[in-house]
Design a protein around this motif. Structure first.
Motif, mmCIF file in Angstrom:
data_model
loop_
_atom_site.group_PDB
_atom_site.id
_atom_site.type_symbol
_atom_site.label_atom_id
_atom_site.label_comp_id
_atom_site.label_asym_id
_atom_site.label_seq_id
_atom_site.Cartn_x
_atom_site.Cartn_y
_atom_site.Cartn_z
ATOM 1 N N PHE A 110 2.098 5.613 8.470
ATOM 2 C CA PHE A 110 0.773 5.920 7.897
ATOM 3 C C PHE A 110 0.118 7.011 8.579
ATOM 4 C CE2 PHE A 110 1.637 1.580 6.732
ATOM 5 C CZ PHE A 110 1.472 1.656 5.526
ATOM 6 N N ARG A 136 -6.964 9.639 4.184
ATOM 7 C CA ARG A 136 -5.723 9.718 5.241
ATOM 8 C C ARG A 136 -6.236 9.108 6.665
ATOM 9 N NH1 ARG A 136 -1.864 14.000 4.879
ATOM 10 N NH2 ARG A 136 -2.009 14.886 2.942
ATOM 11 N N THR A 165 -8.538 0.771 5.416
ATOM 12 C CA THR A 165 -8.133 2.120 5.044
ATOM 13 C C THR A 165 -9.507 2.663 4.314
ATOM 14 O OG1 THR A 165 -7.546 1.233 2.695
ATOM 15 C CG2 THR A 165 -5.856 1.544 4.318
ATOM 16 N N LEU A 216 0.821 -1.284 0.066
ATOM 17 C CA LEU A 216 -0.149 -0.129 -0.009
ATOM 18 C C LEU A 216 0.944 1.461 0.080
ATOM 19 C CD1 LEU A 216 -2.849 -0.802 2.507
ATOM 20 C CD2 LEU A 216 -2.814 -0.984 0.220
ATOM 21 N N TYR A 268 -6.119 5.246 6.581
ATOM 22 C CA TYR A 268 -4.824 4.814 6.572
ATOM 23 C C TYR A 268 -4.102 4.954 7.944
ATOM 24 C CZ TYR A 268 -4.032 3.898 1.510
ATOM 25 O OH TYR A 268 -4.100 3.443 0.287
ATOM 26 N N GLN A 269 -4.399 5.843 8.690
ATOM 27 C CA GLN A 269 -3.794 5.892 10.110
ATOM 28 C C GLN A 269 -4.662 4.944 11.134
ATOM 29 O OE1 GLN A 269 -4.609 9.898 11.848
ATOM 30 N NE2 GLN A 269 -3.736 9.383 13.629
ATOM 31 N N ALA A 296 -5.695 -4.995 5.465
ATOM 32 C CA ALA A 296 -5.328 -3.384 5.250
ATOM 33 C C ALA A 296 -5.905 -2.636 4.284
ATOM 34 C CB ALA A 296 -3.849 -3.370 4.928
ATOM 35 N N MET A 304 -5.854 1.905 10.151
ATOM 36 C CA MET A 304 -5.451 0.802 9.708
ATOM 37 C C MET A 304 -4.229 0.494 10.442
ATOM 38 S SD MET A 304 -2.612 -0.490 7.589
ATOM 39 C CE MET A 304 -2.378 0.850 6.461
ATOM 40 N N GLY A 305 -3.153 1.553 10.414
ATOM 41 C CA GLY A 305 -1.704 1.604 10.891
ATOM 42 C C GLY A 305 -1.889 1.137 12.562
ATOM 43 N N ALA A 324 -10.757 5.039 0.324
ATOM 44 C CA ALA A 324 -9.501 5.287 1.103
ATOM 45 C C ALA A 324 -9.352 6.771 1.563
ATOM 46 C CB ALA A 324 -8.471 4.432 0.743
ATOM 47 N N PHE A 347 -0.540 4.462 -1.528
ATOM 48 C CA PHE A 347 -0.724 5.712 -0.483
ATOM 49 C C PHE A 347 -0.026 6.899 -0.727
ATOM 50 C CE2 PHE A 347 0.605 7.436 3.699
ATOM 51 C CZ PHE A 347 -0.668 7.936 4.376
#
Length: 451
Positions: free
Chosen positions: A107, A187, A180, A41, A190-191, A176, A193-194, A185, A45
């Protein structure tokens, strides 16, 4: 190089119990998240969420790996010093357990950063994460060489690791993209997911530390006086068998990470269905859960070297099918990805079980095992960067247009061709190079005979 093990045969015939084997293997769950999610990703990303130009995104993923080439062997040196002074490599493993923090931060790009500044954020966190990854992975992979086990038991040990690693790759590879936000998806996605995957990473890595301690308690080789240190690094670099094995593995690692980086692009721009990303990841990874025992049986019958050459050839053939693209039909394309997954299972199991064979053949003790594995993980990290970078170059040459989340720019025909050929033709060429390099490795027959 003569002979595989210079110790008495009785010192190498231990059979490892399943409980500690499973604990050791669980540590690979955390490693699976790190090697999969950024590879799958991070390039997408950067280019499609953070509006980073493809050439710059590729550099942001490649340049941190230059540091790895130096840092991983140094981590291996420190692992050998720890082995000599303390009789284990536990402290480095615990330092490496900070990796989930770097993963989450990778992320969590602040909202005001796009383009160059966003690429810089990712590059810095990628350096930190790779250093922590090495602190865990180097002593982790030194474990088979530290134990009183032979040729086939090393393969069995790494088969346990491979099954659990595959589970980590599969689960993280499927979760993942969903975490996201899937096709939408953001930002924030993604955060989220991290953070979620980082928690799972930490738990798995701590279980792995405990599993290694139990394995060493049941079958550890006594630590001799002195340590390998930089002398072991010179030995590793002068070791002809190790050089050919590492060179082939660099080509394999580059190829598999190139394919992972290309999956989201292939699904969206070639298959015109972004949701197929998870389907392709599943087709690539899931077969390994079923076929790893088959690779173990095949390695016992024909040897690790011949089995690995077969895996490399199958990967190249499957990649050529993917280069055809949509005209081949979705079922055939998914089948080709599954062939790549079967080959990928062999390419994860066999080289990692050949590495301790090389270490045992080169040394009379295991105090240099950390240095060997440090060079190995530096090679793995380099391939993890070269693969996405090579794909990013394909996109850049094709004129691919970067964008932010929610934008849908029209891509030129040359960019669409780059998406397809970068995902199919380029991996086939790279894997054929790996096969030719692997043929130069000649230790396997001697390693089998010594068991």
């Amino acid at each position: 190089m003569t002979g595989l093990d210079r110790r008495p045969a009785a010192a190498t015939d231990a059979t490892l119990p399943r409980g500690p084997l499973t604990g050791f293997a669980v540590g690979s769950l955390g490693m699976g998240v790190w090697v999969t999610v950024p590879g799958l990703l991070l390039l997408y990303f950067l280019t499609d969420v953070l509006a980073v130009a493809p050439w710059l995104a590729g550099l942001a993923l490649l340049l941190p790996k230059i540091a790895d080439v130096l840092l991983h062997p140094w981590i291996g040196h420190r692992a050998d010093v720890e082995q000599t002074r303390r009789g284990d490599r536990r402290r480095l493993l615990l330092v490496g357990c900070a990796l989930p923090v770097a993963f989450a931060a990778l992320f969590a790009v602040p909202g005001g950063l796009t383009g160059v500044s966003a690429a810089a954020w990712v590059a810095v966190l990628f350096v930190a994460g790779n250093l922590l990854f090495a602190a865990y992975q180097v002593p982790y992979l030194a474990t088979p060489a530290d134990l009183r086990i032979g040729y086939h038991e090393r393969t069995r040990l790494m088969a346990f690791r491979m099954v659990v690693l595959t589970l980590g790759i599969l689960v993280s590879g499927l979760l993942a993209p969903l975490l996201t936000g899937g096709d939408a998806a953001t930002r924030a996605g993604y955060q989220r997911m991290g953070v979620i995957l980082a928690v799972g990473m930490l738990i798995a890595m701590l279980v792995g530390v405990a599993g290694i301690a139990r394995l060493r308690g049941s079958a550890a080789t006594p630590t001799p006086a002195g340590h390998g240190g930089w002398r072991a690094l010179r030995t590793a670099l002068r070791d002809r068998q190790f050089r050919w094995l590492v060179a082939a593995y660099l080509a394999m690692s580059t190829t598999t990470h190139l394919v992972l980086a290309g999956v989201p692009y292939y699904a969206e721009y070639e298959l015109r269905a972004p949701g197929l990303t998870t389907v392709l990841v599943a087709a690539f990874v899931a077969p390994a859960l079923l076929v790893t025992p088959a690779w173990l049986v095949l390695a016992r019958r024909v040897g690790k070297q011949r089995a690995l050459l077969g895996a490399q050839g199958a990967f190249a053939v499957g990649s050529l099918v993917l280069a055809v693209g949509r005209p081949a039909g979705l079922p055939l394309l998914i089948g080709a990805v599954a062939v790549l997954g079967v080959a990928f299972a062999g390419m994860q199991l066999l080289p990692f079980s050949m590495l301790p064979d090389v270490i045992r053949a080169a040394t009379t003790n295991t105090t240099g095992a950390g240095t060997y594995t440090g060079v190995w993980t530096a090679t793995e990290a380099t391939g993890a960067a070269l693969g996405p970078y090579a794909y990013a170059l394909c996109l850049a040459v094709g004129g691919f247009v970067a964008s932010t989340a929610g934008e849908s720019p029209v891509q030129p025909d040359t960019a669409l061709a780059a998406v397809r050929y970068g995902f199919g033709l380029l991996p086939a060429v790279a894997m054929l190079a790996a096969l030719l390099l692997q043929r130069r490795y000649t230790l396997d027959s001697a390693a089998r005979a010594a068991t």
